[in-house]
Design an enzyme around this catalytic site. Structure first.
Site, PDB file in Angstrom:
ATOM      1  N   ASP A  78       1.796   3.249   0.542  1.00 23.98           N
ATOM      2  CA  ASP A  78       0.210   2.367   0.603  1.00 23.98           C
ATOM      3  C   ASP A  78       0.771   0.634  -0.739  1.00 23.98           C
ATOM      4  O   ASP A  78       0.085  -0.435  -0.186  1.00 23.98           O
ATOM      5  CB  ASP A  78      -0.814   3.336   0.330  1.00 23.98           C
ATOM      6  CG  ASP A  78      -1.193   4.318   1.205  1.00 23.98           C
ATOM      7  OD1 ASP A  78      -0.565   4.451   2.194  1.00 23.98           O
ATOM      8  OD2 ASP A  78      -2.489   4.251   0.911  1.00 23.98           O
ATOM      9  N   CYS A 191       4.597   7.562  -6.457  1.00 23.49           N
ATOM     10  CA  CYS A 191       4.250   6.350  -7.515  1.00 23.49           C
ATOM     11  C   CYS A 191       4.504   7.663  -8.950  1.00 23.49           C
ATOM     12  O   CYS A 191       3.212   8.840  -8.271  1.00 23.49           O
ATOM     13  CB  CYS A 191       3.464   5.855  -7.851  1.00 23.49           C
ATOM     14  SG  CYS A 191       3.838   4.659  -6.535  1.00 23.49           S
ATOM     15  N   SER A 470      -7.033   3.851  -4.224  1.00 21.25           N
ATOM     16  CA  SER A 470      -6.168   4.181  -4.802  1.00 21.25           C
ATOM     17  C   SER A 470      -6.057   5.077  -5.208  1.00 21.25           C
ATOM     18  O   SER A 470      -6.775   5.493  -5.977  1.00 21.25           O
ATOM     19  CB  SER A 470      -5.048   3.219  -4.718  1.00 21.25           C
ATOM     20  OG  SER A 470      -3.705   3.767  -5.541  1.00 21.25           O
TER      21      SER A 470
END
Length: 556
Positions: A78, A191, A470
């Protein structure tokens, strides 16, 4: 065994001949055949190391007497797809992942499955496939990335996104931006903050479909490899005991998942993915349960982007079992639910002797960061079917605010206006026609939210969209507005300068325009119809349902 459809009897001699072409022996064919679903690719940092974990899974399967057979699935990063046309395809990939696994695991009737995802859509896509297929299965993710370090501070990908806004306002020079680029993402893994991938990996563990440690053991560690070996061994035990995913996923485990979601302060995307996952088990998860559980569940963790801690800190503090140990003190979990360990959740916690070792990372149940959970669902005339905000990452002064609408029909136009300094304190940036159907694909809005924060407007500007965010988003970012603009939702009729009242504690969001004026606008303002050149996106736009229903595809 299910695999005997492919390997058993005289009539399957041609099938066995093809399997022998793979190098399989008759002895291997006589053992349980376990599909190993590997999302490895050389594009996604969270997936670059998954071949190592797949090898470990296969070793575990062989140690326990099975025959592993690996096959791949796609995976989108993403972060790399952000803020361009690629993001139209990210949510779409969730359905493709689930469907492609169904194809492979039906065409080749495996006795069990081990799923190896890591990043945003691969985890929910694989969980959807797991519940759809309902054969003995375990999920083992690739694990979180370590946080980076720059100038004595912990940094991650969101630090870089926000640096763009800081550089634009002259608060950061190019040399520091360049340094962050090099240091924020130090290696493989999803992440480092409580973003969507890590949220879903933690919740997979909570639901009981992944082993303890799945959500927080760092990616580049031997402990993660050992976890993968154990996952391979566990699937063989599940097969022997005939424990299937739908035996594990019940209404009680759904409740546990939402409770941990609120305690951890997970991504707003969990509100999109959990209904889609549980739907595959025949369980209807409405948005109301998120508000109900949030009201009763304290927020115990503030990981990035809500705070300065990262997943490695959560692991060092005891991981998900430690968070659960705090919630158990107030009887907030169902401990009798089954898990892939073959034991109940309560038995797992007793075996692990889980305790919190750092009460700054995981707050005591009596001293939480806040009395309510991380996510809130707001309702009102702007979002009759609901919209979602990560309230644990909202500045106190933005919890109640009346703001002036600045209206944009796409993300790019809004991002340009923010970077050009056209958005001021007291504004609400409204980005519409970015929903599941209207986008199509319900793009993430990390770029505009990060730039708002980076330009020092996080405590003064709201962002409201029928798209999504996000998990790295922070601030008054209100997404999933339903019905979306393309479906004729109220957000399609907001005009520049309208006033919007936001009241997160009261779970309300209102466009301060009277009903008569709104009705007049519905008659005079035509809906925007975007040209869609991709055949895949055209099909998706026709079939996708509302974000309030998990943006699943209609079966009709």
């Amino acid at each position: 065994m299910r695999s005997k459809k492919m390997t058993g009897g005289l009539e399957r001699a041609p099938h066995r001949s093809l399997l022998q072409a793979l190098g399989l022996t008759r002895e291997e064919m006589d053992r349980p055949l376990i599909g190993v679903v590997n999302a490895h690719n050389e594009v996604v940092p969270g997936h670059i190391h998954l071949n190592t974990l797949a090898d470990a899974v296969k070793a575990g399967i062989r140690m326990a007497g099975g025959t592993p057979m690996e096959f791949p699935v796609i995976g989108v990063c993403d972060g790399l797809a952000m803020n361009h046309e690629g993001m139209h395809f990210s949510l779409v990939s969730r359905e493709i992942i689930a469907d492609s696994i169904e194809v492979m695991a039906t065409a080749h009737p495996f006795d069990g499955l081990v799923f190896i995802p890591n990043c945003d859509k691969s985890v929910p896509g694989m969980l959807m496939a797991m519940l759809r297929m309902n054969i003995p299965s375990v999920l083992v993710s690739g694990g979180p990335m370590f946080a980076g370090s720059a100038r004595g501070k912990g940094v991650d990908l969101i630090t870089v996104f926000e640096a763009v806004g800081k550089a634009k306002r002259g608060q950061m020079d190019q040399a520091e931006v360049d340094e962050l680029e090099c240091k924020a993402c130090p290696g493989c893994g999803s992440c480092a903050g409580m973003f969507t991938a890590n949220s879903m990996n933690c919740l997979s563990e909570t639901i009981g479909l992944a082993l303890p440690g799945n959500g927080s053991i760092p990616a580049p560690t031997a402990e993660r490899i050992r976890l993968a070996k154990h996952a391979g061994m566990r699937v063989m035990d599940l097969l022997a005991k005939d424990i299937k995913p739908r035996d594990i996923v019940t209404e009680k485990s759904v409740r546990n998942a939402v409770t941990l979601d609120m305690a951890l302060g997970c991504s707003t995307n969990t509100v999109l993915h959990l209904p889609a996952i549980f739907r595959e088990a025949g369980l209807n998860l409405t948005l109301d349960i998120f508000n109900e559980v949030s009201r009763a569940t304290p927020n115990l963790c503030k990981l990035s982007p809500a705070g300065s801690h990262h997943l490695e800190d959560l692991q060092a503090a005891g991981g998900i079992p430690a968070v659960m140990s705090e919630l158990v003190k107030k009887d907030m979990l169902h401990l009798d639910v089954m898990t892939v360990t073959g034991k109940t959740l309560g038995e797992n916690l007793a075996d692990l002797k889980a305790v919190v070792t750092d009460h700054e990372v995981i707050r005591p149940i009596d001293k939480p960061y806040s009395a309510e959970g991380g996510i809130a669902v707001l309702y009102g005339n702007l979002a009759p079917d609901g919209c979602v905000v990560k309230q644990s990452a909202v500045a106190p002064e933005m919890m109640k605010r009346t703001a002036t609408a600045r209206v944009f029909d796409c993300e790019e136009a809004a991002s340009k206006a923010i970077l050009d300094g056209k958005i001021k304190a007291g504004d609400a940036v409204v980005i519409r026609y970015e929903g599941p159907r209207g986008g199509p694909g319900m793009r993430e809005m990390l770029t505009p939210t990060s730039v708002i924060s980076g330009m020092g407007l996080g405590s003064d500007v709201a962002l409201i969209t029928d798209g999504r965010f996000s998990g790295g988003t922070r601030g008054a970012a209100i997404g999933h507005v339903s019905p979306e603009a393309a479906a004729g939702g109220t957000i399609a009729y907001v005009r520049e300068g309208d006033r919007i009242e936001i009241d997160i504690p009261a779970r309300r969001i209102s466009l301060l325009v009277d009903d008569a004026e709104l009705e007049a606008r519905r008659k005079s303002m035509p809906l925007v119809r975007k040209e869609i050149t991709s055949p895949l996106l055209r099909r998706y736009a026709r079939q996708v349902t509302s974000a309030a229903q998990g943006a699943v595809l209609s079966a009709e």
